[in-house]
Design a protein around this motif. Structure first.
Motif, short mmCIF file in Angstrom:
data_model
loop_
_atom_site.label_atom_id
_atom_site.label_comp_id
_atom_site.label_asym_id
_atom_site.label_seq_id
_atom_site.Cartn_x
_atom_site.Cartn_y
_atom_site.Cartn_z
N SER A 156 4.35 -0.93 -12.12
CA SER A 156 2.92 -0.77 -12.20
C SER A 156 2.14 -1.62 -11.01
N GLN A 157 3.01 -2.73 -10.57
CA GLN A 157 2.38 -3.37 -9.68
C GLN A 157 2.66 -2.66 -8.21
N SER A 158 3.81 -1.88 -8.15
CA SER A 158 4.08 -1.45 -6.83
C SER A 158 3.21 -0.18 -6.82
N ARG A 159 2.99 0.40 -7.93
CA ARG A 159 1.99 1.49 -7.67
C ARG A 159 0.67 1.19 -7.29
N GLU A 160 0.35 0.16 -7.69
CA GLU A 160 -1.05 -0.80 -6.99
C GLU A 160 -0.89 -0.71 -5.54
N ILE A 161 -0.04 -1.11 -5.05
CA ILE A 161 0.38 -1.12 -3.60
C ILE A 161 0.17 0.33 -2.92
N VAL A 162 0.83 1.16 -3.56
CA VAL A 162 0.89 2.48 -3.24
C VAL A 162 -0.58 3.19 -3.33
N LYS A 163 -1.13 2.96 -4.24
CA LYS A 163 -2.42 3.59 -4.64
C LYS A 163 -3.50 3.17 -3.42
N SER A 164 -3.56 1.92 -3.16
CA SER A 164 -4.38 1.13 -2.28
C SER A 164 -4.05 1.49 -0.76
N LEU A 165 -2.71 1.58 -0.50
CA LEU A 165 -2.32 2.24 0.79
C LEU A 165 -2.69 3.79 0.94
N GLU A 166 -2.57 4.26 0.03
CA GLU A 166 -2.89 5.88 0.22
C GLU A 166 -4.58 6.14 0.19
N ALA A 167 -5.26 5.03 -0.44
CA ALA A 167 -6.63 5.02 -0.41
C ALA A 167 -7.07 4.64 0.94
N SER A 168 -6.58 4.06 1.63
CA SER A 168 -6.83 3.54 2.99
C SER A 168 -5.95 4.38 4.14
N ASP A 169 -5.56 5.54 3.67
CA ASP A 169 -4.96 6.61 4.64
C ASP A 169 -3.84 6.05 5.34
N LYS A 170 -2.84 5.41 4.63
CA LYS A 170 -1.75 4.88 5.29
C LYS A 170 -0.50 5.79 4.95
N ARG A 171 0.50 5.82 5.84
CA ARG A 171 1.82 6.48 5.35
C ARG A 171 2.67 5.79 4.46
N VAL A 172 2.71 6.15 3.32
CA VAL A 172 3.47 5.46 2.46
C VAL A 172 4.50 6.35 1.53
N PHE A 173 5.73 5.87 1.18
CA PHE A 173 6.69 6.79 0.31
C PHE A 173 6.77 5.65 -0.77
N TYR A 174 7.02 6.33 -2.12
CA TYR A 174 7.01 5.47 -3.05
C TYR A 174 8.14 5.96 -4.26
N VAL A 175 9.30 5.19 -4.28
CA VAL A 175 10.56 5.70 -5.21
C VAL A 175 10.28 4.48 -6.21
N GLU A 176 10.61 4.96 -7.65
CA GLU A 176 11.02 4.32 -8.82
C GLU A 176 12.40 4.70 -9.32
N LEU A 177 13.02 3.54 -8.96
CA LEU A 177 14.72 3.88 -9.42
C LEU A 177 14.71 3.45 -10.89
N THR A 178 15.64 4.38 -11.67
CA THR A 178 16.12 3.97 -12.65
C THR A 178 17.28 3.18 -12.88
#
Length: 371
Positions: free
Chosen positions: A320-342
């Motif tokens: 959830s903390q990583s997704r906070e980073i991703v959400k904010s990067l997307e909100a500021s129109d940054k290029r971001v790739f996200y992976v959650e590894l099991t």
């Protein structure tokens, strides 16, 4: 792609750099940074990658210091010929943070005024200060722009700070198992560790001697921290409710997991300094880029491309903390790739062999910049 190999024997190095004004107004003079490098810097100096370490890490990220060394650097699985950070392609730099105790300026450094170790009189350092020292090191190579900064846990915080402190000097940013700020629970775990050190009879306000260090307190701090690095599944798999080896008469614990933690604590005090533990955990706790719109605003200066990786069993730095980073990067129109590894390994997952993680990192680095 070359075959996977070790970088072999590597030489620890130390750079004596210029003055550094810290966040709190103090000036570090000189700024000393311990580091190692792997691979070859290209003629255009455009293939450099900086690796940032976690709380108890250091500059020794790959290879061996001698033929007799049993364990390689802490990220040897990912740094070397044919590996994720392929030293046939990249020039990899790994440095010890200031405030640490593995060769960079920190509490164990000699105070030029007193001629004795700083101890607890060393100035407070922040994650931003650690990154500023790394920038001085990178510039000493004549490198103006890094191909990538990468790190897990505290290393991820440093990588994130790089993207906003020096947006023009960074092309890619890899953040693993990290957070934009500590939660109350994360601060609480660190505070218990610090209080264990402060309660040690040898603490002496942080001005302890080499022959009377707060070993017990530091060992307890490490035991507390180590619990958070594992997952419940991993602990059950590794220890269950088994007794320790030997018998209860010659053991300090009724259970194998207790014996393991005691070993981890006792071995840690031989390679780490109690003051540095306090300084670095405080830097972690004070690091805060905010949440929601505040985080989006904090990340707005970044210009690089991001890869954010989280781990399903990590309860210390949950996805959830990583997704906070991703959400904010997307909100500021940054290029971001996200992976959650099991994984079942907990927070330590980013340090351990994982083919999927290797493929994700390699694929990100080899992807054309405009994608």
């Amino acid at each position: 792609m070359g075959s996977k190999q070790s970088v072999g024997i590597v030489e620890p190095k130390t750079a004596v750099l210029g003055d550094l004004r810290l966040d709190n107004g103090s000036v570090l003079s000189p700024t000393v940074v311990a580091y190692e490098t792997y691979g070859t810097l290209s003629p255009n100096k455009d293939n450099a990658i900086l690796i940032c370490h976690a709380l108890s890490g250091d500059a020794h990220a790959a290879g061996f210091h001698s033929d007799g060394e049993k364990r390689p650097g802490w990220w040897d699985e990912y740094i070397g010929p044919g590996k994720a950070f392929d030293t046939n392609q990249y020039f990899v730099i790994s440095s010890n943070v200031i405030g640490g105790c593995k060769g960079s300026s920190g509490p164990m450094s000699i105070n030029p005024v007193s001629g004795k170790p700083y101890g607890s009189s060393f100035p407070f350092v922040s994650i931003k200060d650690m990154v500023a020292a790394q920038k001085l090191l990178v510039e000493s190579f004549g490198i103006q722009r890094l191909l990538c900064v990468a790190g897990g846990s505290m290393g991820g915080m440093q990588a994130l700070q790089w993207s906003i402190s020096y947006p023009d000097a960074l092309e890619n940013c890899i953040i693993l198992a990290s957070s934009p700020e500590h939660s109350a629970m994360q601060i609480a775990f660190n505070e218990v560790g610090r209080q264990a050190i402060l309660s040690d009879p040898n603490w002496n306000n942080g001005l302890y001697e080499d022959n009377a260090t707060p070993r017990k307190g530091l060992a307890l701090a490490r035991m507390m921290g180590h619990i958070t690095y594992l997952s419940d599944h991993k602990m059950r798999e590794k220890f269950g409710r088994n007794p320790p080896r030997g018998n209860l008469l010659n053991s300090d614990s009724d259970f194998a997991v207790g014996s393991y933690l005691i070993y981890q604590g006792e071995s840690f005090v031989d390679r780490f300094d109690a003051n540095s533990y306090i300084y670095v955990t405080k830097a972690l706790d004070h690091f805060s880029l905010g949440k929601g719109q505040e985080l989006t605003k904090a990340l707005s200066p970044a210009q690089c491309r991001f890869l954010v990786v989280s781990y399903s069993s990590d309860w210390l730095y949950p996805p959830s903390q990583s997704r906070e980073i991703v959400k904010s990067l997307e909100a500021s129109d940054k290029r971001v790739f996200y992976v959650e590894l099991t994984t079942n390994e907990g927070h330590d997952s980013f340090l351990l062999p994982n083919q999927r993680q290797e493929d994700v990192i390699r694929g990100f680095l080899n992807m054309p910049v405009n994608e």
